[in-house]
Enzyme design. Structure first.
Site, short mmCIF file in Angstrom:
data_model
loop_
_atom_site.label_atom_id
_atom_site.label_comp_id
_atom_site.label_asym_id
_atom_site.label_seq_id
_atom_site.Cartn_x
_atom_site.Cartn_y
_atom_site.Cartn_z
N HIS A 157 -1.90 134.43 11.46
CA HIS A 157 -3.02 134.04 10.67
C HIS A 157 -3.90 135.32 10.52
O HIS A 157 -3.79 136.22 11.15
CB HIS A 157 -3.82 132.73 11.56
CG HIS A 157 -4.44 133.26 12.80
ND1 HIS A 157 -5.65 133.83 13.08
CD2 HIS A 157 -3.99 132.93 14.01
CE1 HIS A 157 -5.83 134.00 14.13
NE2 HIS A 157 -4.83 133.38 14.77
N CYS A 173 -1.92 133.42 19.70
CA CYS A 173 -1.40 133.70 18.17
C CYS A 173 -1.39 134.93 17.87
O CYS A 173 -1.82 135.97 18.35
CB CYS A 173 -2.20 132.93 17.14
SG CYS A 173 -2.17 131.14 17.47
#
Length: 197
Positions: A157, A173
């Site tokens: 992301h 992440c």
């Protein structure tokens, strides 16, 4: 004449303020925000996006994340790859292994998991989630990693903290600058294989 000039300036500035105020909403970024991503700051030139030679065995279209070196590679034909600098998970929080992109979203909403809140109680204030937009920690886009048809809760992301690229700072992440996640988002498809080492 000066009086007329001042009134005209006030009218133009007031209209501009109203127009800009109307361009923001809880559903996404202010108008034009996306276009500023080409100017995402590269705090460390080592992590700038670039085309590089790639000698790995993965076929074109594969995404390879090297967490130790803080690079993500989008493998291309002819022994080439587009390399992006990334931020990775803190020690012990990183995803490792293979996955596929099971879902893609621009300006995704974000909600911390219960594990995140347990590790970092300050995140409890966001337990109901944050809508997509420039203040959202997932940034401009997200690629959701799946295994066996199930969401792993790990993402590739964007970030509203571009200074973090090159560091181990996330809850697991993989972060890219907003300019780079938009570039990767345009290349990667649902079903794209992702290898995280």
């Amino acid at each position: 004449m000066d009086n007329h000039h001042i009134k005209r300036r006030g009218l133009v500035l007031g209209s501009l303020a109203l127009m800009l105020a109307g361009c923001t909403s809880g559903d996404g970024p202010p108008l034009g925000y996306r276009f500023g991503f080409a100017m995402d700051p590269d705090f460390d030139p080592r992590y700038r996006r670039r085309e590089v030679a790639y000698t790995g065995s993965e076929p074109p279209g594969t995404i390879v994340v090297d967490t130790a070196s803080r690079y993500l590679y989008f493998v291309e034909a002819g022994g080439q790859a587009t390399r992006y600098g990334v931020a990775v998970g803190e020690e012990g929080l990183s995803f490792k292994g293979e996955a596929t992109i099971g879902y893609k979203a621009e300006w995704p909403s974000w909600k911390p998991t219960s594990d995140m809140i347990q590790r970092k109680p300050r995140l409890a204030q966001y337990a109901d989630g944050i809508p997509g937009g420039p203040l959202n920690p997932l940034g401009a886009a997200a690629l959701y990693l799946y295994q066996g048809g199930q969401d792993t809760l790990f993402r590739l992301h964007g970030t509203n903290a571009p200074w973090s690229i090159g560091r181990a700072v996330s809850n697991g992440c993989i972060r890219l600058t907003n300019a780079n996640i938009l570039d990767l988002y345009s290349r990667a498809r649902i079903g794209t294989r992702v290898v995280v080492i």
